[in-house]
Design a protein around this motif. Sequence first.
Motif, PDB file in Angstrom:
ATOM      1  N   ILE B  24      44.342  41.584  21.075  1.00  0.00           N
ATOM      2  CA  ILE B  24      44.142  42.351  22.300  1.00  0.00           C
ATOM      3  C   ILE B  24      45.270  42.077  23.290  1.00  0.00           C
ATOM      4  O   ILE B  24      45.734  42.961  23.978  1.00  0.00           O
ATOM      5  CB  ILE B  24      42.780  42.003  22.927  1.00  0.00           C
ATOM      6  N   GLU B  30      47.346  47.200  28.984  1.00  0.00           N
ATOM      7  CA  GLU B  30      46.074  47.844  29.319  1.00  0.00           C
ATOM      8  C   GLU B  30      45.525  47.274  30.622  1.00  0.00           C
ATOM      9  O   GLU B  30      45.495  46.063  30.823  1.00  0.00           O
ATOM     10  CB  GLU B  30      45.046  47.623  28.199  1.00  0.00           C
ATOM     11  N   LYS B  31      45.072  48.179  31.480  1.00  0.00           N
ATOM     12  CA  LYS B  31      44.666  47.752  32.820  1.00  0.00           C
ATOM     13  C   LYS B  31      43.258  47.173  32.835  1.00  0.00           C
ATOM     14  O   LYS B  31      42.358  47.697  32.198  1.00  0.00           O
ATOM     15  CB  LYS B  31      44.691  48.967  33.759  1.00  0.00           C
ATOM     16  N   ILE B  32      43.120  46.123  33.601  1.00  0.00           N
ATOM     17  CA  ILE B  32      41.775  45.621  33.869  1.00  0.00           C
ATOM     18  C   ILE B  32      41.172  46.520  34.934  1.00  0.00           C
ATOM     19  O   ILE B  32      41.834  46.867  35.920  1.00  0.00           O
ATOM     20  CB  ILE B  32      41.844  44.158  34.347  1.00  0.00           C
ATOM     21  N   GLN B  33      39.960  46.932  34.727  1.00  0.00           N
ATOM     22  CA  GLN B  33      39.345  47.833  35.708  1.00  0.00           C
ATOM     23  C   GLN B  33      37.860  47.524  35.874  1.00  0.00           C
ATOM     24  O   GLN B  33      37.267  46.814  35.069  1.00  0.00           O
ATOM     25  CB  GLN B  33      39.557  49.284  35.294  1.00  0.00           C
ATOM     26  N   ASP B  34      37.282  48.080  36.921  1.00  0.00           N
ATOM     27  CA  ASP B  34      35.837  47.958  37.129  1.00  0.00           C
ATOM     28  C   ASP B  34      35.158  49.132  36.435  1.00  0.00           C
ATOM     29  O   ASP B  34      35.614  50.270  36.552  1.00  0.00           O
ATOM     30  CB  ASP B  34      35.512  47.973  38.626  1.00  0.00           C
ATOM     31  N   TRP B  35      34.089  48.814  35.749  1.00  0.00           N
ATOM     32  CA  TRP B  35      33.388  49.837  34.969  1.00  0.00           C
ATOM     33  C   TRP B  35      31.942  49.964  35.436  1.00  0.00           C
ATOM     34  O   TRP B  35      31.284  48.965  35.728  1.00  0.00           O
ATOM     35  CB  TRP B  35      33.339  49.454  33.494  1.00  0.00           C
ATOM     36  N   GLU B  36      31.462  51.204  35.443  1.00  0.00           N
ATOM     37  CA  GLU B  36      30.020  51.417  35.482  1.00  0.00           C
ATOM     38  C   GLU B  36      29.676  52.091  34.154  1.00  0.00           C
ATOM     39  O   GLU B  36      30.198  53.164  33.848  1.00  0.00           O
ATOM     40  CB  GLU B  36      29.613  52.325  36.645  1.00  0.00           C
ATOM     41  N   LEU B  37      28.833  51.444  33.374  1.00  0.00           N
ATOM     42  CA  LEU B  37      28.527  51.950  32.030  1.00  0.00           C
ATOM     43  C   LEU B  37      27.024  52.067  31.839  1.00  0.00           C
ATOM     44  O   LEU B  37      26.240  51.318  32.437  1.00  0.00           O
ATOM     45  CB  LEU B  37      29.100  51.001  30.972  1.00  0.00           C
ATOM     46  N   ILE B  38      26.635  52.996  30.990  1.00  0.00           N
ATOM     47  CA  ILE B  38      25.205  53.164  30.709  1.00  0.00           C
ATOM     48  C   ILE B  38      24.795  52.161  29.642  1.00  0.00           C
ATOM     49  O   ILE B  38      25.446  52.058  28.586  1.00  0.00           O
ATOM     50  CB  ILE B  38      24.910  54.605  30.267  1.00  0.00           C
TER      51      ILE B  38
END
Lengths: 436, 135
Positions: B24, B30-38
């Motif tokens: 990885i 690849e950017k680290i980001q904040d996620w909202e996931l189901i």
Amino acid sequence: MDQLELEKLGIPTVTISTTEFASLARDTAFGQGAEPSFVVVPHPMGMISLAEIRKKAESVFPEILKAATEWQPVVKPTLLAKLAYPAERLKLRGTVGNINAIFFSRGLSFGIPIIPPTPELVGEMLKGTSRRPEEVVGRVPPRMGGLTIELVATHAVMAGCKPSYMPLLIAALEALLDPIANWRGVTTTTATSAAMVIVNGPIVKEIGLASGQGAAGKMHHANASIGYAINLTLGIVGGSKPPTPDKSILGGPADFVCWIFGENEDKLPAGWKPFHVDRGFKESDSVVTVMGIYPPVDNIDHWSITPEEHVNWWGHLVTPLLSIGGPCWITQMEQPHIIGLGPEHAQLVAGAGWTKDQFRKALWEKARIPFSAWPKGCPNTDLFLKKFGEVTPDTLVPFTFKPEDLNVIIAGGYGKHSHFFAPFPGCFPVSRIVQK
Amino acid sequence: MKLHGFIKDLLIALILAGLLGGPIDILAEEKIQDWELINPEGVVKIEIMKLTPHPSRLEGKTIMLRSNGKHNGDKFLIRVGELLKDKVKDIKIIYSWEVAPETVDPITGSHERSKKFAKKLASFKPDLVIASQAD
């Protein structure tokens, strides 16, 4: 678990389970809202001597007596987790790789890549169906997780589906959750069993589902992603993970992507109807048919030039498989089996003027083993005798009670191969119309 | 030759990166980001099933021993039956596979079949059923 049905009739029970299967038995009962009385015996009970099994009975007898007379049910309030819709939102931080690692560590994926299911992507996926996101598709065993259309779309995103695949995916899941499909059995057994999905009708070409050469294999986006989505949905919402409650002793690739392909209707011999028409649907219907199966067997026949020769080889090929029929589980003799004829084999048979009925009857007559081959001590012997009366050791026994239970489909592309799909015990084919 | 050298250097770099940081990290852009996931797991709602109280004594009771047909389940229960007869007065033992062989089935498959089997077994009016899953 049959004991729970006895409890419902007011009869108390004690269930004896081995150490290796105790958690599966407890989970199965818990999924149905029960925490009944169990006594656990060191594994195994099967395939040991009479002296050993009697000794095991003696060693746990005090516990059995105690469970019989001292155990009492505990009354608990209804267990209610959270609302099924909208599904919980997870707030996470990281890369796509990190999200994959987190999902896997939490048991939310199988360990192969998923696409992170953002509400935006799931919203796009939901555009592929007219069904409302809050609609409940069913409860998925063994965990009995509630499956909504929103969750189907979530898994479709994770598996890389296109929105146009949603109607087929929903129909397949609804069919697999029909009790007669016996998904609980398929997903918790020690066997190498999996779901098979056969698709017929216009939907096959509309969404680009493969139905010809290598249809159930790689390089077919619709087949691969829908097959992955079916398994992800059932595995994650149903909570079936190895080593328990998924007890498959080996498992296999179909645990990741199930068997899914369109019947090769373009190669149906003249006069032969598609599978869904055989099952009572209109030719213009798009239909999905599912069944829990053992790994298929490849019939390689490069040599026959008459239907009789071909059927003769079929008979000898599938005869060893009779071991998974009557002698082991007699219920399988009442279950439909599926013969996936390759187009060339189908043409050999139909070219000589044979109908599907003639083929299945000829195969049913040919594929038999003598009654003397049934293992000694097989509990189904008594049942068989009750059904058919006295037989001699030389009586030839078929693998289904009637030839109509041999379903014939056209599967795959060019080549001298066909496939035999034996059902997992208790699994019957279930068909659903694909509705957009 | 230059291209060959470049490929060699790249391979070495990839192997070192793999050893040091895992695959990885090679894609470190690849950017680290904040996620909202189901959450794909779904929820479980379980209605508690009412279970039946057990008898406090087995004397004079009818006990059914039920085998699902898996190997040795019956042998195990036959020994349990012998011990029950030795230890408990006036106990009646019924072996399910003798009185209802049609209920011998290691994989019932559906609730409907389970109900059918249970109804058949219940028709013998046992006070308690001891069932072996075997395997």
